[in-house]
Design a protein around this motif. Structure first.
Motif, short mmCIF file in Angstrom:
data_model
loop_
_atom_site.label_atom_id
_atom_site.label_comp_id
_atom_site.label_asym_id
_atom_site.label_seq_id
_atom_site.Cartn_x
_atom_site.Cartn_y
_atom_site.Cartn_z
N THR A 19 -27.39 0.49 -6.12
CA THR A 19 -26.20 -0.30 -6.46
C THR A 19 -25.14 -0.17 -5.37
OG1 THR A 19 -25.09 1.51 -7.62
CG2 THR A 19 -26.58 0.10 -8.93
N LEU A 20 -24.29 -1.16 -5.31
CA LEU A 20 -23.17 -1.13 -4.38
C LEU A 20 -22.29 0.08 -4.65
CD1 LEU A 20 -21.48 -2.40 -2.13
CD2 LEU A 20 -20.36 -3.81 -3.87
N GLN A 21 -21.97 0.32 -5.91
CA GLN A 21 -21.11 1.45 -6.26
C GLN A 21 -21.73 2.77 -5.84
OE1 GLN A 21 -17.95 1.01 -7.75
NE2 GLN A 21 -17.76 3.08 -6.98
N GLY A 22 -23.02 2.95 -6.08
CA GLY A 22 -23.69 4.18 -5.71
C GLY A 22 -23.70 4.42 -4.21
N LEU A 24 -21.60 3.03 -1.93
CA LEU A 24 -20.24 3.26 -1.45
C LEU A 24 -19.74 4.65 -1.84
CD1 LEU A 24 -18.59 -0.23 -2.08
CD2 LEU A 24 -19.46 0.73 0.07
N ASP A 25 -20.05 5.09 -3.04
CA ASP A 25 -19.65 6.45 -3.45
C ASP A 25 -20.27 7.49 -2.53
OD1 ASP A 25 -18.15 5.49 -5.57
OD2 ASP A 25 -19.63 5.99 -7.11
N THR A 28 -18.52 7.87 0.99
CA THR A 28 -17.10 8.20 1.11
C THR A 28 -16.88 9.39 2.04
OG1 THR A 28 -17.14 9.61 -0.86
CG2 THR A 28 -16.48 7.29 -1.16
N ALA A 70 -28.67 8.22 -3.92
CA ALA A 70 -28.03 6.91 -3.90
C ALA A 70 -28.99 5.83 -3.41
CB ALA A 70 -26.79 6.95 -3.00
#
Length: 112
Positions: A19-22, A24-25, A28, A70
């Motif tokens: 996922t995009l969220q995974g 990007l997280d 970081t 991720a």
């Protein structure tokens, strides 16, 4: 690599679950972005101890685990060496263009 793979690391994220969220997280942290940039530039997989990162072994293990979970990299044992490779095909399929954008930004960041 022609050496036989003898160990399996089983907690890789399925390609369809990236996922995009995974992603990007996971990215970081600047050390993890550096790992991804180095893998992107490598012609082949890289052993864990060959990365140019200035962290302890336990901290580097954590960073690789975050990236693996991720869906950003794949780890496998080749003989007794744990190798890392980017999951470019899976990432490009799940999030088209994102990996190239991340690498461009990471190179820019590293050049400052």
């Amino acid at each position: 690599m022609n050496t036989q793979t003898v160990g399996r690391i089983t907690d890789h994220l399925a390609a369809e679950d990236i996922t995009l969220q995974g992603v990007l997280d996971a990215l970081t942290d600047p050390v993890r972005r550096s790992i991804v940039r180095q893998l992107f530039d490598a012609e082949d997989g890289m052993a864990c101890g060959t990365f140019d990162i200035n962290v302890t072994r336990s901290t580097s293990t954590h960073h690789f685990k975050v990236l693996r979970r991720a869906g950003i990299l794949r780890q496998e044992y080749v003989g007794t060496v744990k190798t890392n490779s980017l999951r470019r095909t899976d990432l490009d399929r799940a999030l088209p263009g994102l990996l190239d954008a991340i690498i461009t930004a990471a190179r820019h960041e590293a050049g400052r």
